[in-house]
Design a protein around this motif. Structure first.
Motif, short mmCIF file in Angstrom:
data_model
loop_
_atom_site.label_atom_id
_atom_site.label_comp_id
_atom_site.label_asym_id
_atom_site.label_seq_id
_atom_site.Cartn_x
_atom_site.Cartn_y
_atom_site.Cartn_z
N LEU A 63 2.13 -17.74 -13.66
CA LEU A 63 2.48 -16.29 -11.32
C LEU A 63 0.93 -16.01 -11.30
N GLN A 64 0.23 -16.57 -12.05
CA GLN A 64 -1.48 -16.10 -11.35
C GLN A 64 -1.78 -17.46 -10.51
N ALA A 104 10.20 -5.74 -19.60
CA ALA A 104 10.42 -6.11 -18.33
C ALA A 104 9.47 -5.85 -17.32
N GLY A 105 8.49 -4.60 -18.45
CA GLY A 105 7.11 -3.99 -16.90
C GLY A 105 6.33 -4.90 -17.56
N ASP A 148 5.13 -6.42 -13.20
CA ASP A 148 4.24 -5.95 -13.35
C ASP A 148 3.45 -7.95 -13.04
N ALA A 149 3.84 -8.92 -12.76
CA ALA A 149 3.41 -10.15 -13.51
C ALA A 149 3.67 -10.55 -11.95
N LEU A 150 4.86 -10.22 -11.10
CA LEU A 150 5.55 -10.66 -10.38
C LEU A 150 4.84 -10.46 -9.31
N LEU A 184 10.82 -2.12 -8.21
CA LEU A 184 9.26 -3.41 -8.47
C LEU A 184 9.59 -3.60 -7.41
N THR A 185 8.09 -3.23 -6.90
CA THR A 185 7.67 -3.52 -6.12
C THR A 185 7.09 -4.68 -5.18
#
Length: 298
Positions: free
Chosen positions: A69-70, A115-116, A120-122, A166-167
């Protein structure tokens, strides 16, 4: 409709587990194999890259997802798929966890992947379109309201009555079952390995292109979900119902193209070296993705 041509996918499948209380999942091989084929196919997904990983430890899962994802760019679509066991840890507020190869059955929250972490990665990923596809028991626990866990009593969230979202923006989540349901997989062993119920429907829908809206050339994630949802409701009698959630999605997200003419034929799964098996053994009853011996619900 926004169609991003630079599509990249990360497919993770955990079939084997160090803790024997997590039963092996032969269908995971077929899940990753079949999905990778339709995503790579130039007439279907036409993904620029499809990275596949299998039987990862919790640390390796976090590292692989984080790196994938990065590395995404602002003109790409990123798809993360996970097939394997999944658990909602009630003692920790109902947070969903992916079970890794080295997850301890008695210490899932400490040894699994929460899931957290994926949320966070998303959030940090700059790709404008992100898709998460989860084929695990209880996977609806990840997608319910796009929150990672149930509000904790006494917290500011619980007092205000608000649910922490989820932001991430432009995130579409497809889960194989509701938060309290099993996800079923083929229990057959040997050379005849079939995809799980959910992923099998996804693969077939993309392969045939029947899911495309109004017979068009594009397959949107929302259309894919509705097609798979209807198929699974009809076939399982409501025993396994997929869940969808989306946040910040203001347009149809295209996951694949609809192949014109005859649907492509996918290669058979090859569990080891040599040609595909000539004889197909009898299919065994479906097996829940969580729980020790086959048969009881997880």
């Amino acid at each position: 409709m926004t169609r991003l041509h630079k599509r990249r996918a990360l497919l993770i499948g955990n079939e084997y587990y160090d803790d024997g209380r997590f039963s092996p999942l032969a269908s995971v091989r077929a899940d990753v194999w079949g999905l990778a084929q339709v995503l790579r196919h130039h007439k279907i997904g036409n993904f620029v890259s499809v990275q596949t990983e299998s039987d990862l430890t919790a640390d390796d899962i976090r590292a692989v997802i984080g790196e994938f994802l990065q590395e995404r760019e602002e003109d790409e679509l990123a798809l993360v798929y996970v097939s394997g066991h999944g658990v909602r840890t009630v003692r920790d507020g109902g947070e969903f966890h992916f079970v890794a190869k080295d997850t301890d059955y008695d210490r899932v929250s400490a040894t699994g992947v929460s899931a957290g972490f994926l949320n966070d990665a998303l959030e940090e990923c700059v790709a404008p379109q992100k898709i998460v596809m989860i084929d695990c028991c209880r996977s609806g626990g990840f997608a319910v309201g796009l929150r990672t866990s149930d509000p904790q009593p006494g917290s500011s969230v619980a007092k205000s009555g608000e649910r922490p979202p989820l932001t991430s923006r432009g995130v579409y989540v497809l889960s194989s079952s509701r938060a309290g349901e099993d996800s079923y997989a083929d229990a057959g062993g040997g050379d005849d390995v079939k995809p799980s119920a959910f992923t099998g429907e996804v693969i077939e829908a993309l392969r045939t292109g029947k899911v495309s809206k109004d017979g068009g050339s594009a397959v949107a994630v929302s259309d894919l979900f509705h097609h798979v949802n209807q198929r699974m409701r009809a076939q399982s009698g409501g025993r396994q119902v997929p869940v969808q959630s989306a946040l910040g999605v203001d347009d149809r997200i295209v996951i694949a193209d609809s192949p014109f003419g005859r649907a492509p034929v996918l290669e058979s799964l090859r569990p080891g070296p040599g040609p595909p098996p000539a004889k197909r053994p009898r299919r065994t009853p479906r097996n829940p993705r969580m729980g020790s011996p086959p048969g009881p619900a997880c």
